[in-house]
Design a protein around this motif. Sequence first.
Motif, short mmCIF file in Angstrom:
data_model
loop_
_atom_site.label_atom_id
_atom_site.label_comp_id
_atom_site.label_asym_id
_atom_site.label_seq_id
_atom_site.Cartn_x
_atom_site.Cartn_y
_atom_site.Cartn_z
N LEU A 201 -43.01 -13.20 56.18
CA LEU A 201 -42.59 -13.74 54.89
C LEU A 201 -43.79 -13.85 53.95
CD1 LEU A 201 -40.18 -16.53 56.16
CD2 LEU A 201 -39.58 -14.27 55.33
N SER A 202 -44.54 -12.79 53.81
CA SER A 202 -45.69 -12.77 52.92
C SER A 202 -45.22 -13.17 51.53
CB SER A 202 -46.31 -11.38 52.91
OG SER A 202 -46.82 -11.10 54.18
N PRO A 203 -46.01 -13.64 50.67
CA PRO A 203 -47.46 -13.66 50.65
C PRO A 203 -48.10 -15.00 51.01
CG PRO A 203 -46.68 -13.97 48.44
CD PRO A 203 -45.47 -13.92 49.34
N ALA A 204 -47.42 -15.90 51.69
CA ALA A 204 -48.05 -17.17 52.04
C ALA A 204 -49.12 -16.95 53.10
CB ALA A 204 -47.02 -18.16 52.56
N PRO A 205 -50.34 -17.39 52.85
CA PRO A 205 -51.40 -17.24 53.84
C PRO A 205 -51.12 -18.07 55.09
CG PRO A 205 -52.28 -17.92 51.69
CD PRO A 205 -50.80 -18.01 51.62
N LEU A 206 -51.75 -17.69 56.19
CA LEU A 206 -51.55 -18.39 57.47
C LEU A 206 -51.87 -19.87 57.34
CD1 LEU A 206 -50.89 -18.36 60.47
CD2 LEU A 206 -53.28 -17.72 60.91
N ALA A 207 -52.94 -20.21 56.64
CA ALA A 207 -53.31 -21.62 56.49
C ALA A 207 -52.18 -22.41 55.83
CB ALA A 207 -54.60 -21.75 55.69
N ASN A 208 -51.55 -21.82 54.81
CA ASN A 208 -50.44 -22.49 54.13
C ASN A 208 -49.24 -22.63 55.06
OD1 ASN A 208 -52.21 -22.18 52.03
ND2 ASN A 208 -50.71 -21.41 50.59
N ALA A 209 -48.97 -21.61 55.85
CA ALA A 209 -47.85 -21.66 56.79
C ALA A 209 -48.10 -22.75 57.83
CB ALA A 209 -47.63 -20.31 57.45
N LEU A 210 -49.33 -22.85 58.33
CA LEU A 210 -49.66 -23.90 59.30
C LEU A 210 -49.49 -25.29 58.67
CD1 LEU A 210 -52.82 -22.33 60.95
CD2 LEU A 210 -50.73 -22.97 62.16
N GLY A 211 -49.95 -25.43 57.44
CA GLY A 211 -49.79 -26.71 56.74
C GLY A 211 -48.33 -27.06 56.54
N PHE A 212 -47.51 -26.05 56.23
CA PHE A 212 -46.08 -26.29 56.01
C PHE A 212 -45.38 -26.71 57.31
CE2 PHE A 212 -41.65 -24.86 55.60
CZ PHE A 212 -41.29 -25.58 54.47
N VAL A 213 -45.67 -26.03 58.41
CA VAL A 213 -45.05 -26.39 59.68
C VAL A 213 -45.55 -27.76 60.14
CG1 VAL A 213 -44.66 -25.69 62.08
CG2 VAL A 213 -44.67 -23.98 60.28
N SER A 214 -46.82 -28.08 59.85
CA SER A 214 -47.34 -29.42 60.15
C SER A 214 -46.57 -30.47 59.35
CB SER A 214 -48.83 -29.49 59.81
OG SER A 214 -49.33 -30.78 60.02
N LEU A 215 -46.28 -30.17 58.09
CA LEU A 215 -45.48 -31.08 57.26
C LEU A 215 -44.10 -31.29 57.86
CD1 LEU A 215 -44.82 -32.62 54.59
CD2 LEU A 215 -44.19 -30.39 53.62
N LEU A 216 -43.46 -30.21 58.32
CA LEU A 216 -42.14 -30.33 58.94
C LEU A 216 -42.19 -31.21 60.19
CD1 LEU A 216 -40.79 -26.66 58.67
CD2 LEU A 216 -40.21 -28.63 57.22
N ALA A 217 -43.22 -31.01 61.02
CA ALA A 217 -43.36 -31.82 62.24
C ALA A 217 -43.60 -33.28 61.88
CB ALA A 217 -44.48 -31.27 63.12
N TYR A 218 -44.42 -33.52 60.86
CA TYR A 218 -44.70 -34.89 60.43
C TYR A 218 -43.43 -35.57 59.94
CZ TYR A 218 -46.37 -38.80 57.67
OH TYR A 218 -46.54 -40.04 57.15
N ILE A 219 -42.66 -34.86 59.13
CA ILE A 219 -41.39 -35.41 58.63
C ILE A 219 -40.46 -35.74 59.80
CG2 ILE A 219 -39.28 -34.81 57.36
CD1 ILE A 219 -41.09 -33.31 55.36
N ALA A 220 -40.47 -34.88 60.81
CA ALA A 220 -39.62 -35.12 62.00
C ALA A 220 -40.00 -36.41 62.71
CB ALA A 220 -39.71 -33.93 62.95
N THR A 221 -41.27 -36.83 62.63
CA THR A 221 -41.67 -38.08 63.28
C THR A 221 -41.14 -39.30 62.54
OG1 THR A 221 -43.79 -38.31 62.10
CG2 THR A 221 -43.80 -37.06 64.17
N LEU A 222 -40.95 -39.16 61.24
CA LEU A 222 -40.50 -40.30 60.43
C LEU A 222 -38.99 -40.35 60.23
CD1 LEU A 222 -43.26 -40.29 57.67
CD2 LEU A 222 -43.15 -41.69 59.72
N MET A 223 -38.33 -39.22 60.44
CA MET A 223 -36.88 -39.15 60.20
C MET A 223 -36.06 -40.20 60.94
SD MET A 223 -35.95 -35.11 59.88
CE MET A 223 -34.32 -35.39 60.52
#
Length: 195
Positions: free
Chosen positions: A32-54
């Motif tokens: 799913l370019s053009p998001a760089p790997l660092a941005n994708a890692l940050g996004f998935v980290s955000l999803l995991a973080y949200i899952a802890t608070l849900m």
Amino acid sequence: MQKKAIVFKQVLGFSILTLSSYVTTLFLALFLSPAPLANALGFVSLLAYIATLMPSMFRTVFPATKGSKVLVWLLKHRRYVGVTAFGLGLDHGIILIIQRKLSLLDPYTYVEYFQGVSILVIFTLLAITSNDWSIKKLKNNWKNLQKLTYLVVFLLPWHILGKMSGHWSYLTPFAVLLSTGLAILFIQRKWIELR
């Protein structure tokens, strides 16, 4: 013997969760370019973080979701999901430090990346203390330390908007919406609890 089996299941579950999050990140970065790997890692980290608070937020703001199997599972495995969020966030930060050739000895780096560094410090403290030993040793202080997670709720939108300003990827609008929505849900939860 039974305790070893439980620990093995927990370690296996955590390993599967971590591996699946990395596979998801690689999928996002490669296909799913053009998001760089660092941005994708940050996004998935955000999803995991949200899952802890849900679980706690949804139970208060949307009481009808209390019996949700997904929320019950997330509540039961919140520590593992949180440590996964930390690992992905750490990888996000390391890649950006390398790509941008940032000096960790330069005080300006900490001023420029205040939000990201603050989030990473908080995630590190939470990850280090996400174990039974820390709960026993820290007692009531453990709960107070874990409340640092709520600072991240407000640092995240600031971090995303500040660092992605002028060069959004396809993930940025979703990250902004999710992090802002999380902050709004947190405020709603506190409002309900105070009434």
